[in-house]
Write an enzyme that holds these catalytic residues in place. Structure first.
Site, PDB file in Angstrom:
ATOM      1  N   ARG A   1       2.069  -5.179  -9.203  1.00  0.00           N
ATOM      2  CA  ARG A   1       1.961  -3.771  -8.806  1.00  0.00           C
ATOM      3  C   ARG A   1       3.323  -3.095  -8.891  1.00  0.00           C
ATOM      4  O   ARG A   1       3.448  -1.955  -9.306  1.00  0.00           O
ATOM      5  CB  ARG A   1       1.388  -3.664  -7.381  1.00  0.00           C
ATOM      6  CG  ARG A   1      -0.110  -3.897  -7.319  1.00  0.00           C
ATOM      7  CD  ARG A   1      -0.670  -3.551  -5.951  1.00  0.00           C
ATOM      8  NE  ARG A   1      -0.362  -4.546  -4.950  1.00  0.00           N
ATOM      9  CZ  ARG A   1      -1.204  -5.518  -4.575  1.00  0.00           C
ATOM     10  NH1 ARG A   1      -2.407  -5.619  -5.112  1.00  0.00           N
ATOM     11  NH2 ARG A   1      -0.857  -6.388  -3.656  1.00  0.00           N
TER      12      ARG A   1
ATOM     13  N   PHE B   1     -10.960  -0.741 -11.764  1.00  0.00           N
ATOM     14  CA  PHE B   1     -11.144  -1.716 -10.683  1.00  0.00           C
ATOM     15  C   PHE B   1     -10.018  -1.518  -9.667  1.00  0.00           C
ATOM     16  O   PHE B   1      -9.255  -2.431  -9.356  1.00  0.00           O
ATOM     17  CB  PHE B   1     -11.142  -3.159 -11.211  1.00  0.00           C
ATOM     18  CG  PHE B   1     -12.075  -3.406 -12.368  1.00  0.00           C
ATOM     19  CD1 PHE B   1     -13.422  -3.657 -12.144  1.00  0.00           C
ATOM     20  CD2 PHE B   1     -11.614  -3.374 -13.687  1.00  0.00           C
ATOM     21  CE1 PHE B   1     -14.293  -3.897 -13.216  1.00  0.00           C
ATOM     22  CE2 PHE B   1     -12.472  -3.612 -14.748  1.00  0.00           C
ATOM     23  CZ  PHE B   1     -13.813  -3.875 -14.521  1.00  0.00           C
TER      24      PHE B   1
ATOM     25  N   ASP C   1     -13.676   2.576  -9.293  1.00  0.00           N
ATOM     26  CA  ASP C   1     -14.138   1.368  -8.604  1.00  0.00           C
ATOM     27  C   ASP C   1     -15.602   1.559  -8.213  1.00  0.00           C
ATOM     28  O   ASP C   1     -16.035   2.680  -7.950  1.00  0.00           O
ATOM     29  CB  ASP C   1     -13.303   1.066  -7.359  1.00  0.00           C
ATOM     30  CG  ASP C   1     -13.391  -0.405  -6.951  1.00  0.00           C
ATOM     31  OD1 ASP C   1     -12.474  -1.184  -7.279  1.00  0.00           O
ATOM     32  OD2 ASP C   1     -14.418  -0.777  -6.324  1.00  0.00           O
TER      33      ASP C   1
ATOM     34  N   ASP D   1      -7.994  -4.569 -13.903  1.00  0.00           N
ATOM     35  CA  ASP D   1      -7.856  -5.694 -12.975  1.00  0.00           C
ATOM     36  C   ASP D   1      -9.224  -6.049 -12.401  1.00  0.00           C
ATOM     37  O   ASP D   1      -9.489  -5.834 -11.212  1.00  0.00           O
ATOM     38  CB  ASP D   1      -6.871  -5.322 -11.848  1.00  0.00           C
ATOM     39  CG  ASP D   1      -6.616  -6.490 -10.911  1.00  0.00           C
ATOM     40  OD1 ASP D   1      -6.838  -7.648 -11.326  1.00  0.00           O
ATOM     41  OD2 ASP D   1      -6.204  -6.244  -9.755  1.00  0.00           O
TER      42      ASP D   1
ATOM     43  N   CYS E   1      -8.473 -12.958 -13.276  1.00  0.00           N
ATOM     44  CA  CYS E   1      -8.235 -13.886 -12.157  1.00  0.00           C
ATOM     45  C   CYS E   1      -9.285 -14.989 -12.168  1.00  0.00           C
ATOM     46  O   CYS E   1      -9.561 -15.614 -11.149  1.00  0.00           O
ATOM     47  CB  CYS E   1      -8.219 -13.145 -10.826  1.00  0.00           C
ATOM     48  SG  CYS E   1      -9.737 -12.260 -10.487  1.00  0.00           S
TER      49      CYS E   1
END
Ligand code: SAH
Length: 400
Positions: A216, A232, A254, A304, A344
């Protein structure tokens, strides 16, 4: 003392100090064992290999505590491990810069299945294996002792609990609830000059994506004077950094209304004007398509997404998902634009991820350069013998 003997040849991974033993490697179990009980693990020839914890339902049948025969797995053992974990982070973190820190990161800190995140004066804990579930009461008291923190909240609602045959648990673990604080489930954290509200009852994971902290900060340098699209966005982690990096405008997408509500609060408490911010509640896959159809373009795009492939078995479907969003994002980028793209998924290696993104660039008919690799932050270390601990990977690409 309980013992478990492995099949011939199946001691190899333990000799390399990998902390998992699969059910298929076990020859026999000498005695009836309860969930999470400590066992001595022996090779087929009867030699000592390690001390582990028994998990009757999971395919990962044993998780290893120690490879030292002389070690006792007891309260002092856990105190040493927790203290070590905390002190390893101390030299790296200035609390005035980051008050949200992962203090214990499971296997990679020698405590398989234990996650402990500190949010200022609160701890949020996940017991994700039978191993740590067995010791939960001792571990909670030790965490109190070792950190001096009195409010401890449990978020043992990750999917991996069900593989271990363990029920979901969410709620306070504090012994004495200060009577005016009985329902404490949220707080604020500071991260590199920004303030974020974290709800550890309803937030994702333990409340905040601490693993992206360093990234970030890094994306600030890709946002000055730029139109930024944060896909996201969750509660605004990347977007707020883009604003601090002096982005011209930020669009954030989102699917969670709750996350976007916290996002709005985070804008307010950081005193950002909302004039150049657009929050969109919706599905990123669809929104990217509609932006493409509207011929909307951006200078910097962040992708992300959540874990598309928690395990190897979902990799194929996940790959299609990653390719789809990366392809669309590359199309929406202006020439010279930057795509910061992450995965991730434990099941998707960084090599595979790079291949998927390269495939997306070919299909989007754009040329691109990798200008930076991203990783999970330092408080989410990867045990040298535990490659599974590496789950977050990312690339900064420049569209040529
Ligand atoms: N970048 C964030 C973390 C993102 S987590 C940070 O730094 O804090 C992933 C987010 O994706 C979650 O907020 C979840 O609500 C959202 N999400 C999951 N699937 C989605 C979809 N199909 N479309 C839009 N958002 C989605």
């Amino acid at each position: 003392m309980h013992t478990i003997r492995l099949k011939p040849g199946r001691e190899k991974s333990l000799l390399r100090r990998h902390p998992w033993v699969y059910a298929s490697a076990i020859q026999d179990i000498h005695s009836s064992l309860g969930i999470g009980e400590t066992v001595q693990v022996l090779s087929a020839a009867g030699e000592f290999l390690a001390w582990g914890a028994y998990s009757p339902y999971s395919q990962i049948r044993l998780r290893i505590w120690s490879w030292e025969e002389s070690e006792s797995i007891d309260n002092d053992f856990f105190r040493r491990r927790i203290d070590r974990s905390i002190s390893l982070r101390k030299s790296f973190i200035d609390e005035s810069l980051a008050s949200g820190v992962r203090l214990v990161h499971g296997e990679s800190d020698g405590l398989p299945g234990l996650i402990v995140d500190r949010y200022g004066e609160h701890l949020v804990v996940q017991f994700l294996s039978s191993a740590v579930e067995f010791w939960r009461h001792q571990l909670v008291r030790l965490l109190e002792e070792c950190t001096g923190i009195k409010t401890i909240f449990e978020r043992s609602d990750a999917e991996s609990r069900s593989l271990e045959g363990l029920p979901e648990r969410i709620g306070s673990l504090s012994v004495v609830e200060p009577f005016d604080q009985t329902s404490i489930d949220e707080t604020f954290i500071i991260e590199h000059g920004l303030k974020f509200r974290v709800n550890f009852r309803t937030g994702h994971k333990t409340g905040f994506y601490l693993d992206q902290r360093a990234n970030r900060l890094k994306i600030r340098s890709y946002t000055a004077g730029r139109d930024v699209l944060d896909c996201f966005s969750y509660t605004g982690g990347f977007s707020l950094n883009a604003l601090l990096g002096e982005a011209c405008s930020v669009w954030a997408v989102d699917a969670s209304a709750e996350a976007l509500n916290l996002f709005k609060e985070n804008l307010k408490i950081n005193h950002f004007s909302t004039d150049n911010i657009n929050l969109v509640e919706g599905d990123v896959f669809q929104i990217l398509r509609s932006f493409r159809d509207q011929r909307r373009t951006f200078d910097t795009i962040i992708l992300d997404p959540p874990k598309f492939a928690p395990t190897i078995s979902q990799v194929e479907r996940a790959s299609r998902g990653y390719k789809d969003i990366n392809l669309l994002a590359l199309k929406l980028l202006r020439p010279g634009g930057i795509l910061c793209t992450f995965s991730c998924s434990g099941g998707v290696s960084s090599e595979l991820f790079q291949k998927i993104v390269a495939g997306a660039a070919i299909d989007a008919e754009v040329d691109a350069q990798i200008i930076e690799h991203f990783h999970q932050d330092f408080d989410h270390p990867i045990g040298i013998n535990f490659p599974e601990g590496e789950y977050l990977k990312g690339l900064a690409l420049r569209k040529v």
